[in-house]
Scaffold this motif. Structure first.
Motif, mmCIF file in Angstrom:
data_model
loop_
_atom_site.group_PDB
_atom_site.id
_atom_site.type_symbol
_atom_site.label_atom_id
_atom_site.label_comp_id
_atom_site.label_asym_id
_atom_site.label_seq_id
_atom_site.Cartn_x
_atom_site.Cartn_y
_atom_site.Cartn_z
ATOM 1 N N VAL A 57 0.836 -1.209 0.000
ATOM 2 C CA VAL A 57 0.000 0.000 0.000
ATOM 3 C C VAL A 57 0.867 1.255 0.000
ATOM 4 N N VAL A 58 1.913 1.259 0.792
ATOM 5 C CA VAL A 58 2.809 2.422 0.852
ATOM 6 C C VAL A 58 3.502 2.645 -0.493
ATOM 7 N N VAL B 28 3.205 5.973 -2.791
ATOM 8 C CA VAL B 28 4.361 6.783 -3.187
ATOM 9 C C VAL B 28 4.369 6.994 -4.701
ATOM 10 N N ALA B 29 4.043 5.924 -5.439
ATOM 11 C CA ALA B 29 4.042 6.026 -6.900
ATOM 12 C C ALA B 29 2.878 6.864 -7.411
ATOM 13 N N LEU C 114 -8.024 -2.766 -2.694
ATOM 14 C CA LEU C 114 -7.020 -1.699 -2.754
ATOM 15 C C LEU C 114 -5.988 -1.984 -3.837
ATOM 16 N N LEU C 115 -5.561 -3.237 -3.923
ATOM 17 C CA LEU C 115 -4.569 -3.615 -4.919
ATOM 18 C C LEU C 115 -5.114 -3.420 -6.335
ATOM 19 N N ALA C 116 -6.356 -3.832 -6.566
ATOM 20 C CA ALA C 116 -6.972 -3.654 -7.886
ATOM 21 C C ALA C 116 -7.069 -2.172 -8.242
ATOM 22 N N ASN C 117 -7.459 -1.351 -7.270
ATOM 23 C CA ASN C 117 -7.558 0.082 -7.501
ATOM 24 C C ASN C 117 -6.183 0.681 -7.792
ATOM 25 N N GLY C 118 -5.183 0.241 -7.036
ATOM 26 C CA GLY C 118 -3.824 0.746 -7.252
ATOM 27 C C GLY C 118 -3.287 0.384 -8.624
#
Length: 338
Positions: A40-41, A45-46, A300-304
């Motif tokens: 998540v961090v 950052v990206a 969250l991963l899918a959204n990221g």
């Protein structure tokens, strides 16, 4: 006079005292959670937009359907079962509910139809796997194919049901449920919270929940303890099917659209959420609360990945890798505790 009982000190085979848990052991217990936070961090950052409150609020709503499906699956997997038909069940439930709305049968009837589909599928799976002894993977895979075929037939090979273009008096309650809020909280989010709270209470504070733990420990031991193993195992399928039907209703309300196959991505996501939650749990066991954590992380991963410009191949690849990693970590943890 009876002979005195000799108490051996706890420890290994030599009888040496067991060493107290070290800080390293505590870190290992939460290694998966730490890994999730690191991911998540790195995404934040990206892409700083990732942690924007509006984006996080959207992620919370996006996670609601997955949470409901994964929580139902977690109860079943806590008893070493599985259900490959949850996505097809959600699809059919949502589609038939949407058709009922558009045909003018009313919101209450549509909701009952969606829940009835889930309940019927759960009962069928429970009878096949719980009472007749058909392997769960075979029973639920077969039913998945049947439900997929039924969905294609009733939809005339995939014709969508569009709620957002229908007369508002027919579909307003469903669309309001999918898009409106109660105070600062979206109704979908509140519904998911209620589902999680009810299932958590049922699995941790009731006799049924204790029976699930006994079945998880071993079917033979549970039978000797007087637990109705078949009925308990079958009840897991019923709950899983019912929540799959509810998830289908929530998905239709959220998108305003019912299309056969729209819920299929949730199948892999639900398994990923359960496995990740079990690996993240300090006890290394499937539980409702940790499954919710896994579901939120998957969303969250899918959204990221979307914000990073990475498409579906990355999502499926990472979900598959996460399942394999969770299984590997689970095996290593069991070996370390022996």
């Amino acid at each position: 006079m009876s002979a005195p009982t000799v108490t051996r000190p706890e420890g290994g085979p030599s009888g040496s005292p067991a060493s107290p848990p070290s800080r390293l052991d505590g870190v290992r217990s939460y290694a998966t959670v730490i890994g999730m936070l690191v991911v998540v961090v790195l995404i934040a950052v990206a892409r700083p937009l990732f942690v924007d409150p509006r984006n996080l609020a959207a992620v919370a709503v996006d996670a609601t359907v997955l949470v409901v499906l994964a929580v139902g699956l977690s109860v079943l997997m806590a008893m070493k079962g599985l259900d490959l038909s949850i996505a097809a069940t959600a699809d059919l439930a949502g589609y038939l509910a949407a058709r009922a709305l558009l045909d003018g049968h009313g919101t209450a009837t549509a909701v009952l139809i969606g829940l009835a589909v889930g309940l019927a599928v759960g009962v069928a799976n429970g009878v096949l796997a719980g009472y007749l002894g058909v392997p769960a993977i075979v029973a639920t895979l077969g039913l998945n194919l049947v439900l997929t075929a039924v969905g294609l037939v009733v939809s005339d090979n995939g014709t969508p049901q569009q709620l957002f273009t229908a007369p508002i008096d027919l579909v307003k309650p469903m669309l309001v449920f999918g898009s409106d809020s109660w105070g600062p909280f979206r109704l979908l989010l509140l519904a998911a919270v209620v589902v999680v709270a009810v299932v958590w209470f049922a699995t941790t504070r009731t006799t049924w929940g204790r029976r699930i733990e006994l079945v998880d420990a071993g079917a033979r031991a549970a039978e000797l303890a007087g637990t109705p193993v078949r009925a308990t195992f079958a009840s897991g399928f019923v709950l899983c099917g019912l929540l799959a039907g509810a998830g289908g209703l929530m998905l239709t309300a959220r998108t305003g659209l019912a299309v056969p196959g729209s819920a299929q991505p949730f199948l892999l996501d639900a398994f990923t959420a359960v496995y990740l939650g079990a690996t993240a749990s300090p006890r290394g066991r499937v539980s409702v609360v940790w499954t919710v954590l896994g579901a939120v992380f998957v969303t969250l991963l899918a959204n990221g990945l979307v914000l990073l410009g990475l498409g579906a191949p990355w999502r499926y690849g990472l979900n598959g890798a996460l399942i394999l990693l969770a299984l590997a970590l689970g095996v290593l943890r069991r070996r370390a505790t022996r």
